[in-house]
Design a protein around this motif. Structure first.
Motif, short mmCIF file in Angstrom:
data_model
loop_
_atom_site.label_atom_id
_atom_site.label_comp_id
_atom_site.label_asym_id
_atom_site.label_seq_id
_atom_site.Cartn_x
_atom_site.Cartn_y
_atom_site.Cartn_z
N MET B 76 0.84 -1.21 0.00
CA MET B 76 0.00 0.00 0.00
C MET B 76 0.87 1.25 0.00
O MET B 76 0.61 2.21 -0.72
N PHE B 77 1.91 1.19 0.83
CA PHE B 77 2.82 2.32 0.95
C PHE B 77 3.51 2.59 -0.39
O PHE B 77 3.57 3.72 -0.85
N GLN B 78 4.00 1.53 -1.01
CA GLN B 78 4.70 1.65 -2.29
C GLN B 78 3.78 2.19 -3.37
O GLN B 78 4.18 2.97 -4.23
N LYS B 79 2.51 1.75 -3.31
CA LYS B 79 1.60 2.07 -4.40
C LYS B 79 1.06 3.51 -4.31
O LYS B 79 0.95 4.19 -5.33
N TYR B 80 0.71 3.91 -3.12
CA TYR B 80 0.03 5.21 -3.01
C TYR B 80 0.84 6.34 -2.39
O TYR B 80 0.59 7.52 -2.69
N PHE B 81 1.74 6.00 -1.49
CA PHE B 81 2.43 7.06 -0.74
C PHE B 81 3.16 8.08 -1.64
O PHE B 81 3.04 9.29 -1.42
N PRO B 82 3.92 7.62 -2.67
CA PRO B 82 4.64 8.60 -3.49
C PRO B 82 3.73 9.66 -4.11
O PRO B 82 4.02 10.85 -4.04
#
Lengths: 462, 135
Positions: B76-82
């Motif tokens: 989730m972090f990889q997909k949306y955070f940036p």
């Protein structure tokens, strides 16, 4: 060693920007960033693409000092993000580099912290901080320095005077927080990261259309689409030829037009051109989205597309002639330069569409090439002092001069206008306006701190 | 991804983080002593909590709730955070530039940005612990 570099950079960052406007500080920050990046990763000065990016960034830093304007500052920021993104992933497209650059600059520390937290297997044990060592390294020299300074102060009145003159009043909690922000920034840029799904997708996507990846249509459907394309494009070609004939005839009447008529003609022409060119590119991209690229009998539709691209380029050329005629008569303005830029961008867009069709490239190719071109144009255009250029051209070559427009431009043309006012036969009102602006600018320059200095500061001290 | 089950502690932590950061920035400019300022800081936790909760619940949480694939917190972090970070950074920059770089707005934008980024970490970390405990 790395921490020392980051700390020094952070203190320099604060010294340059804390409660300061933009000027020499941004140029020095550019240099500092390049030095820190090179120290952090020495291989970057051995790779051609890095050197180009560093050079582009350096140039924008220099022009901020030479003639600060919104354009030069924006170009500098974009070049900064692109350079950082290049260090994150060299082989990605320029827009991915830009995104990676922003991502690295703003949140690399957060991302790395989270990665560290979630890594389940940590093979290397985290080194404990050796507080005694750091206490020795910092504490003992500091203690001895203080002792010796107080000894020397008693021994030498000049030295005492010098020590008393050192002003540390600028260091306060806010300054320390600002330095913390500087540390955060330099920590981020020296630990480049990538946006994973976007970067890997970009790296795995080539520039060519792959026959195997296209959704196959039946031969009958391809044939129908080919016919539809040929009919549509040849009809559009016939229409554009008719438009061109009337437009060329209209060109001969340009010289008899009044200023408002010419202005209206150029601006409506440009608006029509924007729409027609976007539509032209969209239609070509639609027909060459897949199967038709590999169809044996696609020569007809390809030729029709190339002809349409060529005719659209001719329309652009005619609009450029009209715009140049307008400029010859009434001089340069930002709007008129904007029209020329738009025409150039459209021509490049059409040319890249031509190469896309000719060499069976995909849509990514178009994005990549066009963003690369946009980046190059931005950097190159930032190297010109536009206000000075517009003023110089208008006062020397324009048939009719709009002095009010020139007076309302940025401070970059102040000295040129002042010189013109001293030589030329201007009315008192214009002379007064120019004098007021000149005096205000001189006052502003004198109020600049060394961090806010621009090249004009050097001129007034000569 | 079950990090959303345990929202209240995250919202409280975010509010506390934002309060500390915001007032540190404000007081670093002009330090005020006295009971009055302490009272103001304590009372300010309420509006800051409301703003933080709204920001987290309306901007971060929907991403977790609307994600159809069963992604773990790292994914989730990889997909949306940036993208989230870039968008919030853009909004904060717009806000600061529009305010003509006024200090209070600048400090507010810094607080919002860092609080939201830290909230992501807390949210994903909570999810990560739950993911691990399930395994």
């Amino acid at each position: 060693m790395k921490n020392l570099i980051l700390l020094t950079s952070a203190i320099l960052f604060s010294t340059l920007f804390y409660r300061q406007g933009i000027g020499l500080n941004l140029s020095l920050f550019t240099l500092l960033t390049i030095i820190v990046l090179v120290i952090n990763n020495k291989t970057i000065i051995k790779t051609k693409i890095y050197i180009i990016k560093i050079f582009a960034y350096f140039i924008t830093g220099v022009v901020v000092f030479l003639y600060k304007s919104d354009l030069t500052i924006i170009a500098n920021i974009i070049a900064f993000f692109t350079l950082i993104g290049s260090i994150s992933e060299l082989k990605s497209s320029i827009y991915i580099k830009f995104m990676n650059g922003i991502y690295t600059t703003i949140v690399a520390a957060f991302s790395l912290y989270f990665d560290k937290q979630t890594t389940e297997i940590q093979t290397v044990k985290k080194n404990k901080i050796n507080y005694v060592y750091w206490l020795k390294i910092i504490g003992i020299p500091a203690l001895f320095l203080i002792i010796f300074i107080s000894l020397y102060r008693n021994g030498n009145p000049k030295f005492n005077e010098l020590i008393l003159k050192i002003d540390f009043s600028f260091i306060n909690l806010q300054w320390i927080l600002f330095t913390g922000l500087g540390y955060y920034l330099f920590y981020n840029i020296t630990n480049p990261i990538t946006i994973d799904p976007a970067t890997s997708l970009d790296l795995n996507t080539g520039n060519y259309l792959n026959k195997n990846e296209i959704k196959h249509l039946s031969p009958k459907k391809i044939k129908e689409e080919n016919k539809l394309g040929i009919v549509l494009l040849y009809l559009l070609n016939a229409l554009i030829i008719l438009f061109l004939i009337t437009d060329v005839l209209y060109l001969s009447e340009l010289y008899q037009m009044t200023a408002p008529e010419l202005s209206k003609q150029v601006h409506t022409g440009v608006n029509a051109l924007i729409f027609s060119n976007l539509l032209a590119i969209a239609i070509i991209l639609y027909f060459f989205r897949g199967n038709l690229n590999f169809y044996d009998k696609n020569k007809g539709i390809k030729n029709a597309s190339f002809l349409w691209i060529f005719l659209n380029l001719t329309v652009i050329l005619i609009t450029a002639i009209k715009n140049m005629e307008y400029i010859n008569s009434f001089g340069f303005t930002y709007k008129r330069i904007g029209v020329l830029f738009f025409l150039m961008a459209t021509s490049l867009g059409l040319m890249s569409t031509y190469f896309k069709v000719q060499k069976t490239k995909n849509l990514w190719y178009l994005f990549r090439k066009n963003t690369q071109i946009a980046f190059a144009v931005l950097i190159l255009s930032s190297t010109l002092n536009w206000d000075k250029f517009i003023t110089y051209y208008n006062i020397n070559y324009a048939e009719q001069l709009d002095l009010k427009y020139l007076i309302n431009l940025s401070d970059n043309n102040t000295f040129l206008l002042k010189g013109y006012a001293e030589k030329g036969n201007l009315n008192n009102n214009d002379k007064f306006d120019i004098d007021v602006r000149h005096n205000n600018y001189i006052r502003k320059l004198r109020d600049n701190s060394w961090q806010e200095m621009v090249f004009d500061n050097v001129k007034i001290t000569e | 991804m079950n990090s959303t089950n345990n929202m209240m502690p995250i919202l409280l932590k975010a509010a506390l983080f934002a309060t500390v950061l915001f007032w540190t920035l404000i007081l670093s400019e002009k330090f005020e002593k006295g009971y009055f300022i302490i009272a103001i800081i304590i009372i300010s936790i309420i509006p800051i909590f409301i703003i933080c909760s709204l920001a987290v619940l309306y901007t971060i949480l929907p991403l977790f709730l609307l994600e159809k694939k069963d992604l773990n917190s790292h994914e989730m972090f990889q997909k949306y955070f940036p993208y989230y970070a870039i968008i919030i950074f853009g909004i904060c920059c717009f806000f600061v530039v529009n305010s003509n770089f006024d200090e209070p707005e600048f400090m507010f934008a810094i607080t919002v940005f860092f609080t939201l980024m830290q909230s992501w970490i807390w949210l994903c970390k909570t999810g990560n612990k739950i993911d691990k405990s399930k395994k």
